[in-house]
Design an enzyme around this catalytic site. Structure first.
Site, PDB file in Angstrom:
ATOM      1  N   ASP A   1      -7.364  10.562  -6.076  1.00  0.00           N
ATOM      2  CA  ASP A   1      -7.030   9.694  -4.947  1.00  0.00           C
ATOM      3  C   ASP A   1      -7.878  10.082  -3.749  1.00  0.00           C
ATOM      4  O   ASP A   1      -9.061  10.385  -3.908  1.00  0.00           O
ATOM      5  CB  ASP A   1      -5.524   9.835  -4.640  1.00  0.00           C
TER       6      ASP A   1
ATOM      7  N   HIS B   1      -3.223   8.712   1.880  1.00  0.00           N
ATOM      8  CA  HIS B   1      -2.780   7.987   0.693  1.00  0.00           C
ATOM      9  C   HIS B   1      -2.440   8.938  -0.456  1.00  0.00           C
ATOM     10  O   HIS B   1      -1.357   8.876  -1.054  1.00  0.00           O
ATOM     11  CB  HIS B   1      -3.880   7.013   0.286  1.00  0.00           C
TER      12      HIS B   1
ATOM     13  N   SER C   1       0.469   1.280  -5.622  1.00  0.00           N
ATOM     14  CA  SER C   1       0.021   2.668  -5.568  1.00  0.00           C
ATOM     15  C   SER C   1       1.192   3.636  -5.593  1.00  0.00           C
ATOM     16  O   SER C   1       1.055   4.774  -6.058  1.00  0.00           O
ATOM     17  CB  SER C   1      -0.792   2.929  -4.299  1.00  0.00           C
TER      18      SER C   1
END
Length: 434
Positions: free
Chosen positions: A94, A125, A317
């Site tokens: 990621d 994130h 996600s």
């Protein structure tokens, strides 16, 4: 509603266009093991520079209380009586994973964006994804804990919206299917037992994305290194994300209008859609014949990369890491199962839609307790529980709406044919090794 702060990863861009042979259905390129990335120390393939400020805690995205969306419908106390995931390593490929007191089992896996070791997260994130999987309980008792709190997290930074190549001064992010392929191989070689990919590259069907190295890396991870690979389905709800979607998608690949990578390599990955309260498919989740299961992806609670705040986030996600955590729990509980058997078990024990598999939620809502209980058979009896969720408590802000690496929409004025032959689907056909 969008928060002013967005937990967004870098655009996953298409590195090249590939023109496959002509046929009547859309399929991913055939796997060519000769295209597997060579083993090499992690690092960006070209010099990069950070051009934006790293995320900081933002009160508008902060958790305002209430039940975390990712645990809705899950009996984690009963699950944890059987396993908490000890002995398993989940690689989070990621934007990196920041070191945090509530991620005590974090280990560095490498950095394909800059010169770090994977434990820097300028975007926020990857940290949010990792915490959904394995955050330790907070001694202050705020009610948020990772689904598998005893797993180890391997941090690999593969993309960022805050960096760009030095050769691309107008660029708005870094990371593509080539660096993703290299990262998958690295994670497998470093001993990951589960890989989480909350990133998607999308383009219109027939445009031809050359992600063959990624396909080879996924096949290597699953069939050579025995790793479970979980990926997000992708979002369709904003600029830089997937096109309008696949409203007519079914088991027939001829109906596909938009393809998503790595999701479309369905023989090698568990693709996860998002559902909201009530078990209804989220309006933004990308449908497709490669969707395998669903997990909550709305009103999710996780950790901010900076400071001690928790945040509420939304997107596929944040659905994928719930399934990655369940995969780690299953592997800890049943270490004799192969990666393919673990994936099949998660599908078979999901709370199935009434009419059977569909392109929006696949086999249905993942059920952690069903997956880790009921004996050691790799082919358990499917759950008959309806696809329902307990609604989360209302909050004043839904948090940042995820962009699933702002799934790159490749709009090319180019006519390319599609690959030959229909592809077998794991949801229908026997699994090799089962």
């Amino acid at each position: 509603m969008r928060s002013p702060r967005t937990l967004a990863a870098a655009t996953l861009v298409a590195a090249a266009v590939w023109a496959p042979p002509s046929a009547s259905a859309v399929t991913p390129p055939p796997v060519d093991e000769n295209l597997l990335p060579a083993p090499a120390p992690p690092g960006p393939p070209q010099p990069t520079t950070r051009f934006g400020d790293c995320v900081t805690a933002d009160p508008t995205a902060s958790d305002t209380g209430g039940r975390p969306g990712q645990v809705a419908g899950q009996d984690l106390r009963a699950v944890w009586a059987l396993t908490r995931g000890a002995g398993q390593t989940v690689a989070v490929i990621d934007t990196g994973v920041a070191r945090h007191r509530r991620l005590p089992h974090l280990r560095a896996g490498g950095d394909y964006v800059s010169s770090g070791d994977g434990t820097d997260d300028c975007d926020g994130h990857g940290t949010a994804v990792a915490a959904i999987i394995g955050a330790a309980p907070d001694p202050t008792g705020n009610g948020f804990t990772g689904i598998a709190p005893d797993v180890s997290i391997m941090a690999i930074r593969q993309s960022s919206n805050k960096f760009r190549a030095d050769t691309d001064p107008a660029g708005s992010g870094y990371g593509d299917v080539a660096t993703l392929a290299a990262a998958v191989r690295t994670a497998a070689d470093l001993g990951a037992t589960v890989i989480n990919i909350s990133s998607v590259a999308c383009l219109p069907a027939g445009a031809g994305l050359d992600d063959r190295a990624l396909g080879a890396a996924l096949a290597y991870a699953v069939d050579v290194k025995n790793v479970v690979v979980v990926t997000a389905a992708g979002n369709t709800d904003g600029p830089g994300q997937c096109p309008a979607g696949n409203p007519d998608a079914s088991s027939d690949w001829a109906d596909v209008a938009v393809v998503a990578s790595p999701a479309w390599y369905d023989d090698f990955v568990l693709t996860v859609a998002s559902v909201g309260p009530g078990g209804v498919a989220s309006p933004f989740t990308l449908a497709g014949p490669w969707v395998d299961v669903a997990a909550p992806g709305e009103d999710i609670v996780s950790l901010a990369a900076a400071g001690e705040d928790t945040v509420r986030v939304t997107g596929t996600s944040y659905a994928a890491p719930t399934v990655s955590a369940v995969a780690a729990l299953v592997r800890a509980r049943f270490p004799e199962l192969t990666a393919r058997q673990v994936m099949r078990r998660i599908e078979d024990t999901a709370r199935h839609p009434g009419a059977g598999w569909n392109a929006e939620v696949g086999h249905g809502l993942v059920d952690a307790l069903a997956a880790v209980s009921g004996g050691s058979s790799p082919r358990p009896t499917p759950s008959t529980e309806p696809l329902t969720l307990t609604p989360a408590a209302p909050v004043t802000d839904t948090g940042a709406r995820d962009t699933a690496l702002r799934a790159a929409v490749i709009c090319v004025a180019l006519s390319v044919a599609v690959a030959a032959g229909a592809r077998s689907r794991r949801r229908r056909d026997p699994v090799p090794g089962d």
